[in-house]
Design an enzyme around this catalytic site. Structure first.
Site, PDB file in Angstrom:
ATOM      1  N   GLU A   1      49.585  36.778  36.459  1.00 33.13           N
ATOM      2  CA  GLU A   1      49.306  36.199  36.208  1.00 33.13           C
ATOM      3  C   GLU A   1      49.996  35.889  34.669  1.00 33.13           C
ATOM      4  OE1 GLU A   1      46.577  34.098  37.284  1.00 33.13           O
ATOM      5  OE2 GLU A   1      46.794  35.589  38.983  1.00 33.13           O
TER       6      GLU A   1
ATOM      7  N   ARG B   1      32.042  31.673  43.069  1.00 37.04           N
ATOM      8  CA  ARG B   1      31.389  31.152  43.366  1.00 37.04           C
ATOM      9  C   ARG B   1      31.569  32.189  45.260  1.00 37.04           C
ATOM     10  NH1 ARG B   1      34.739  31.653  48.070  1.00 37.04           N
ATOM     11  NH2 ARG B   1      36.159  33.625  47.119  1.00 37.04           N
TER      12      ARG B   1
ATOM     13  N   CYS C   1      38.718  39.358  38.573  1.00 37.84           N
ATOM     14  CA  CYS C   1      39.710  39.221  38.338  1.00 37.84           C
ATOM     15  C   CYS C   1      39.969  39.155  37.480  1.00 37.84           C
ATOM     16  CB  CYS C   1      40.773  39.162  39.545  1.00 37.84           C
ATOM     17  SG  CYS C   1      40.485  39.918  41.331  1.00 37.84           S
TER      18      CYS C   1
ATOM     19  N   HIS D   1      48.077  39.511  41.750  1.00 35.55           N
ATOM     20  CA  HIS D   1      46.914  38.868  42.627  1.00 35.55           C
ATOM     21  C   HIS D   1      48.280  39.478  43.578  1.00 35.55           C
ATOM     22  CE1 HIS D   1      43.959  36.836  40.419  1.00 35.55           C
ATOM     23  NE2 HIS D   1      43.108  37.878  41.394  1.00 35.55           N
TER      24      HIS D   1
HETATM   25  N1  PCA Z   1      39.850  39.803  43.929  1.00 37.68           N
HETATM   26  C1  PCA Z   1      38.963  39.561  43.053  1.00 37.68           C
HETATM   27  C2  PCA Z   1      37.913  40.117  42.589  1.00 37.68           C
HETATM   28  C3  PCA Z   1      38.318  41.293  43.623  1.00 37.68           C
HETATM   29  C4  PCA Z   1      39.616  41.432  43.714  1.00 37.68           C
HETATM   30  O1  PCA Z   1      40.502  41.726  44.813  1.00 37.68           O
HETATM   31  C5  PCA Z   1      39.252  37.881  42.071  1.00 37.68           C
HETATM   32  O2  PCA Z   1      40.302  37.649  42.434  1.00 37.68           O
HETATM   33  O3  PCA Z   1      38.605  37.451  41.336  1.00 37.68           O
END
Ligand code: PCA
Length: 203
Positions: A78, A88, A141, A165
């Site tokens: 990111e 959501r 996140c 991610h």
């Molecule tokens: N993914 C979520 C929150 C926890 C996770 O592992 C997100 O992308 O916000």
């Protein structure tokens, strides 16, 4: 070089979280970095305060937070955290904020301070699908990523921070046929590379 790496617990319809599985399996030689691992709940607010407590306790040189992005086929590093929550689904404590700032009257966004492009290039160089992402979403996140960068900024700490991610791992695949998955070895390898590139980066 001390690096604090975090992962999240399972949330939504999943009973495991690929970020957590990969963090458990990650090993980094001491010569690369002194790696501290912590698990965070997928909960608004508390995940951020647990992380800032851990930054105070361990005084790391860098923080790398990891989360699962079920709709992504590649590891995504990111680039930017934005000051908004638009959930959501409910978090793991049943909270679902919509269209609220993470920190009122704070900057609209922060850029990652880890070498995003170098990490992506190095992961791709190892034959693992990776991309830069310009949105960490508007859920837990992104709040953690923003919260880390904001805390570091307002306290003028010499700490780099980034967010990665990762896709679902193959063990989770098939829940929804169209959703992509990656083998856990590749996810772990990608995280190991991210740690190495972050540790090597001194500019
Ligand atoms: N993914 C979520 C929150 C926890 C996770 O592992 C997100 O992308 O916000």
């Amino acid at each position: 070089m001390k690096i604090l790496m975090t992962a999240f617990d399972a949330f939504g319809e999943d009973n495991i979280n690929s970020s957590s599985e990969a963090l458990d399996a990650l090993f980094v030689p001491k010569e690369t970095a002194d790696l501290i691992k912590i698990k965070l709940p997928t909960v608004f607010g508390r995940s951020v305060s647990l992380l800032t407590e851990a930054i105070k306790e361990h005084a790391p040189d860098a923080v790398l937070c990891v989360g699962q992005a079920a709709d992504r086929a590649a590891v995504t590093v990111e680039r930017i955290a934005v000051n908004i929550i638009d959930a959501r689904i409910e978090d793991n404590e049943g909270v679902k904020p919509v269209d609220v700032p993470i920190v009122p009257d704070a900057p609209a966004a922060y850029f990652a301070t880890v070498p995003v492009k170098r990490i992506v290039n190095a992961i791709c160089g190892a034959g693992i699908a990776a991309q830069i992402s310009d949105t960490a979403g508007t859920y837990v996140c992104n709040q953690l990523f923003y919260g880390a960068l904001h805390y570091i900024s307002v306290n003028s700490l010499p700490v780099r921070a980034g967010f990665i991610h990762v896709p679902r791992i193959t063990e989770q695949g098939g829940r929804v046929k169209e959703q992509p998955a990656m083998d856990i070895e590749s996810v772990v390898k990608a995280l190991e590379i991210a740690v190495r590139e972050t540790a090597d980066y001194t500019e």
